[in-house]
Design a protein around this motif. Structure first.
Motif, short mmCIF file in Angstrom:
data_model
loop_
_atom_site.label_atom_id
_atom_site.label_comp_id
_atom_site.label_asym_id
_atom_site.label_seq_id
_atom_site.Cartn_x
_atom_site.Cartn_y
_atom_site.Cartn_z
N GLY A 27 32.92 25.81 84.39
CA GLY A 27 32.86 24.40 84.76
C GLY A 27 34.03 23.57 84.25
O GLY A 27 34.13 22.39 84.55
N VAL A 28 34.91 24.18 83.48
CA VAL A 28 36.07 23.48 82.94
C VAL A 28 37.08 23.22 84.04
O VAL A 28 37.24 24.00 84.96
N VAL A 29 37.80 22.09 83.93
CA VAL A 29 38.93 21.82 84.82
C VAL A 29 40.20 22.19 84.04
O VAL A 29 40.44 21.66 82.95
N PHE A 30 40.96 23.13 84.57
CA PHE A 30 42.23 23.53 83.97
C PHE A 30 43.26 23.68 85.06
O PHE A 30 43.07 24.44 86.00
N GLU A 31 44.36 22.91 84.96
CA GLU A 31 45.47 23.02 85.89
C GLU A 31 46.73 23.22 85.06
O GLU A 31 47.11 22.36 84.28
N GLY A 32 47.33 24.39 85.20
CA GLY A 32 48.55 24.67 84.45
C GLY A 32 48.78 26.16 84.35
O GLY A 32 48.11 26.97 84.98
N LYS A 33 49.72 26.51 83.52
CA LYS A 33 50.11 27.89 83.30
C LYS A 33 49.58 28.33 81.93
O LYS A 33 49.65 27.57 80.97
N CYS A 34 49.06 29.54 81.87
CA CYS A 34 48.53 30.07 80.61
C CYS A 34 49.34 31.29 80.19
O CYS A 34 49.42 32.27 80.93
N THR A 35 49.94 31.24 79.01
CA THR A 35 50.65 32.37 78.44
C THR A 35 49.92 32.79 77.18
O THR A 35 49.80 32.00 76.24
N MET A 36 49.42 34.02 77.18
CA MET A 36 48.60 34.47 76.06
C MET A 36 49.45 35.20 75.02
O MET A 36 49.35 36.40 74.81
N LYS A 37 50.32 34.43 74.39
CA LYS A 37 51.13 34.86 73.26
C LYS A 37 51.18 33.68 72.30
O LYS A 37 51.07 32.53 72.72
N ALA A 38 51.35 33.98 71.03
CA ALA A 38 51.50 32.90 70.06
C ALA A 38 52.80 32.16 70.36
O ALA A 38 53.79 32.78 70.75
N PRO A 39 52.83 30.84 70.22
CA PRO A 39 54.05 30.08 70.49
C PRO A 39 55.27 30.61 69.73
O PRO A 39 56.36 30.68 70.28
N ALA A 40 55.08 31.03 68.47
CA ALA A 40 56.21 31.57 67.69
C ALA A 40 56.73 32.86 68.32
O ALA A 40 57.93 33.11 68.34
N GLU A 41 55.83 33.69 68.83
CA GLU A 41 56.23 34.93 69.49
C GLU A 41 57.01 34.64 70.77
O GLU A 41 57.98 35.31 71.08
N MET A 42 56.62 33.61 71.48
CA MET A 42 57.33 33.23 72.70
C MET A 42 58.74 32.75 72.37
O MET A 42 59.69 33.10 73.05
N ARG A 43 58.88 31.96 71.31
CA ARG A 43 60.21 31.47 70.91
C ARG A 43 61.12 32.64 70.52
O ARG A 43 62.29 32.65 70.83
N ALA A 44 60.55 33.64 69.82
CA ALA A 44 61.35 34.77 69.37
C ALA A 44 61.87 35.60 70.54
O ALA A 44 62.91 36.24 70.45
N GLN A 45 61.15 35.59 71.67
CA GLN A 45 61.54 36.40 72.83
C GLN A 45 62.48 35.66 73.77
O GLN A 45 63.01 36.26 74.68
N GLN A 46 62.67 34.36 73.57
CA GLN A 46 63.55 33.60 74.45
C GLN A 46 65.00 33.98 74.18
O GLN A 46 65.39 34.15 73.02
N PRO A 47 65.81 34.16 75.23
CA PRO A 47 67.22 34.49 74.99
C PRO A 47 67.93 33.33 74.32
O PRO A 47 67.67 32.18 74.62
N ARG A 48 68.78 33.68 73.39
CA ARG A 48 69.55 32.65 72.67
C ARG A 48 70.87 32.44 73.39
O ARG A 48 71.52 33.40 73.78
N PRO A 49 71.29 31.19 73.55
CA PRO A 49 72.59 30.96 74.19
C PRO A 49 73.69 31.49 73.28
O PRO A 49 73.64 31.34 72.07
N GLU A 50 74.67 32.15 73.88
CA GLU A 50 75.77 32.69 73.10
C GLU A 50 76.64 31.53 72.62
O GLU A 50 76.90 30.58 73.34
N ALA A 51 77.08 31.66 71.39
CA ALA A 51 77.92 30.60 70.83
C ALA A 51 79.29 30.64 71.51
O ALA A 51 79.86 31.68 71.75
N ALA A 52 79.77 29.49 71.87
CA ALA A 52 81.07 29.38 72.51
C ALA A 52 82.15 29.67 71.48
O ALA A 52 82.03 29.29 70.31
N ALA A 53 83.19 30.30 71.90
CA ALA A 53 84.30 30.59 70.99
C ALA A 53 85.01 29.29 70.64
O ALA A 53 85.18 28.43 71.48
N PRO A 54 85.40 29.13 69.37
CA PRO A 54 86.12 27.92 69.00
C PRO A 54 87.40 27.79 69.82
O PRO A 54 88.00 28.78 70.18
N ALA A 55 87.84 26.58 70.06
CA ALA A 55 89.02 26.32 70.89
C ALA A 55 90.25 27.00 70.33
O ALA A 55 91.10 27.46 71.08
N SER A 56 90.38 27.14 69.00
CA SER A 56 91.56 27.76 68.40
C SER A 56 91.64 29.25 68.72
O SER A 56 92.69 29.84 68.61
#
Length: 141
Positions: free
Chosen positions: A106-135
Protein backbone atom coordinates in the motif's frame (compact mmCIF):
# COMPACT_ATOMS: atom_id res chain seq x y z
CA UNK A 1 14.87 -8.55 11.62
CA UNK A 2 15.54 -6.03 14.37
CA UNK A 3 12.74 -4.70 16.53
CA UNK A 4 12.52 -0.99 15.71
CA UNK A 5 9.42 -0.32 17.82
CA UNK A 6 11.45 1.60 20.41
CA UNK A 7 13.13 3.63 17.67
CA UNK A 8 9.81 4.41 15.97
CA UNK A 9 8.56 5.94 19.19
CA UNK A 10 11.93 7.44 20.09
CA UNK A 11 11.95 5.65 23.46
CA UNK A 12 15.23 4.92 25.14
CA UNK A 13 17.15 7.13 22.73
CA UNK A 14 19.82 9.48 24.03
CA UNK A 15 20.01 12.80 22.27
CA UNK A 16 16.71 12.43 20.42
CA UNK A 17 15.88 15.42 18.19
CA UNK A 18 12.14 15.96 17.72
CA UNK A 19 10.58 18.24 15.13
CA UNK A 20 7.09 18.28 16.57
CA UNK A 21 3.68 18.46 14.92
CA UNK A 22 2.91 21.98 13.76
CA UNK A 23 6.63 22.86 13.57
CA UNK A 24 8.13 24.00 10.25
CA UNK A 25 11.88 23.83 9.71
CA UNK A 26 13.77 25.02 6.64
CA UNK A 27 17.48 24.29 6.33
CA UNK A 28 19.82 21.53 7.42
CA UNK A 29 19.45 19.29 10.47
CA UNK A 30 22.54 17.39 11.67
CA UNK A 31 22.42 15.06 14.66
CA UNK A 32 24.51 12.27 16.12
CA UNK A 33 21.40 10.80 17.74
CA UNK A 34 18.00 9.84 16.33
CA UNK A 35 15.76 12.42 14.64
CA UNK A 36 11.97 12.12 14.78
CA UNK A 37 9.99 14.27 12.34
CA UNK A 38 6.34 14.94 13.14
CA UNK A 39 6.09 18.36 11.45
CA UNK A 40 7.33 19.87 8.19
CA UNK A 41 10.97 19.91 7.08
CA UNK A 42 12.52 21.37 3.92
CA UNK A 43 16.23 21.08 3.19
CA UNK A 44 18.41 18.20 4.39
CA UNK A 45 18.39 15.89 7.42
CA UNK A 46 21.51 13.99 8.45
CA UNK A 47 21.71 11.65 11.46
CA UNK A 48 24.48 9.30 12.56
CA UNK A 49 21.68 7.13 13.98
CA UNK A 50 18.06 6.90 12.80
CA UNK A 51 15.60 9.24 11.08
CA UNK A 52 11.94 8.52 11.78
CA UNK A 53 9.27 10.31 9.74
CA UNK A 54 5.99 9.90 11.62
CA UNK A 55 2.57 9.79 9.88
CA UNK A 56 2.16 13.54 10.45
CA UNK A 57 5.63 14.27 9.03
CA UNK A 58 5.93 16.07 5.68
CA UNK A 59 9.48 16.20 4.37
CA UNK A 60 10.91 17.87 1.27
CA UNK A 61 14.53 16.99 1.90
CA UNK A 62 17.25 14.43 1.39
CA UNK A 63 17.52 12.04 4.34
CA UNK A 64 20.91 10.57 5.29
CA UNK A 65 21.24 8.17 8.22
CA UNK A 66 22.23 4.72 9.40
CA UNK A 67 18.54 3.74 9.38
CA UNK A 68 15.46 5.52 8.01
CA UNK A 69 11.83 4.70 8.88
CA UNK A 70 9.11 6.48 6.88
CA UNK A 71 5.45 6.51 7.92
CA UNK A 72 4.69 10.00 6.58
CA UNK A 73 5.43 11.81 3.31
CA UNK A 74 8.92 12.33 1.90
CA UNK A 75 9.94 14.09 -1.31
CA UNK A 76 13.67 13.66 -1.62
CA UNK A 77 16.40 11.07 -1.84
CA UNK A 78 17.06 8.62 0.99
CA UNK A 79 20.55 7.35 1.82
CA UNK A 80 20.54 4.67 4.54
CA UNK A 81 23.82 2.99 5.43
CA UNK A 82 22.08 -0.04 6.95
CA UNK A 83 18.32 -0.10 6.37
CA UNK A 84 15.26 1.73 5.03
CA UNK A 85 11.70 0.89 6.05
CA UNK A 86 8.62 2.45 4.45
CA UNK A 87 5.59 1.66 6.61
CA UNK A 88 2.07 1.07 5.26
CA UNK A 89 1.04 4.75 5.28
CA UNK A 90 4.39 6.00 3.99
CA UNK A 91 4.92 7.89 0.76
CA UNK A 92 8.33 8.40 -0.87
CA UNK A 93 8.95 10.34 -4.06
CA UNK A 94 12.70 10.09 -4.61
CA UNK A 95 15.57 7.68 -5.01
CA UNK A 96 16.77 5.15 -2.46
CA UNK A 97 20.28 3.92 -1.70
CA UNK A 98 20.32 1.29 1.07
CA UNK A 99 21.61 -2.28 1.44
CA UNK A 100 18.31 -3.46 3.01
CA UNK A 101 14.87 -2.12 2.09
CA UNK A 102 11.47 -2.99 3.54
CA UNK A 103 8.39 -1.59 1.79
CA UNK A 104 4.93 -2.39 3.17
CA UNK A 105 1.92 -3.12 1.00
CA UNK A 106 0.00 0.00 0.00
CA UNK A 107 3.03 2.31 0.07
CA UNK A 108 3.48 4.95 -2.62
CA UNK A 109 7.06 4.88 -3.94
CA UNK A 110 8.22 6.65 -7.10
CA UNK A 111 11.92 6.56 -7.80
CA UNK A 112 14.96 4.39 -8.29
CA UNK A 113 16.09 1.88 -5.67
CA UNK A 114 19.75 0.82 -5.41
CA UNK A 115 20.34 -1.85 -2.80
CA UNK A 116 23.90 -0.97 -1.82
CA UNK A 117 25.17 1.10 1.05
CA UNK A 118 25.74 4.72 -0.04
CA UNK A 119 29.45 4.45 0.90
CA UNK A 120 29.77 1.35 -1.30
CA UNK A 121 28.18 3.21 -4.20
CA UNK A 122 30.62 6.12 -3.82
CA UNK A 123 33.59 3.71 -3.78
CA UNK A 124 32.46 2.17 -7.09
CA UNK A 125 31.99 5.48 -8.91
CA UNK A 126 34.76 6.25 -11.42
CA UNK A 127 37.05 9.02 -10.29
CA UNK A 128 37.83 11.79 -12.77
CA UNK A 129 41.45 11.66 -13.84
CA UNK A 130 43.49 14.57 -12.62
CA UNK A 131 44.44 16.96 -15.38
CA UNK A 132 48.14 17.34 -16.00
CA UNK A 133 49.55 20.62 -14.72
CA UNK A 134 50.05 23.23 -17.46
CA UNK A 135 53.85 23.15 -16.97
CA UNK A 136 53.88 19.45 -17.98
CA UNK A 137 51.77 19.89 -21.11
CA UNK A 138 53.87 19.39 -24.24
CA UNK A 139 54.41 22.58 -26.20
CA UNK A 140 52.89 22.81 -29.66
CA UNK A 141 55.29 23.23 -32.42
Amino acid sequence: MRDLSKRRNGEGANGLTIIGPGATLTGEVRSQGPVRIEGQVSGRVHSEDTIIVQETGQVKADLIAREVVISGQVEGNVFANERLEIADKGRLIGNIAAPRVSISEGVVFEGKCTMKAPAEMRAQQPRPEAAAPASQTPAAG
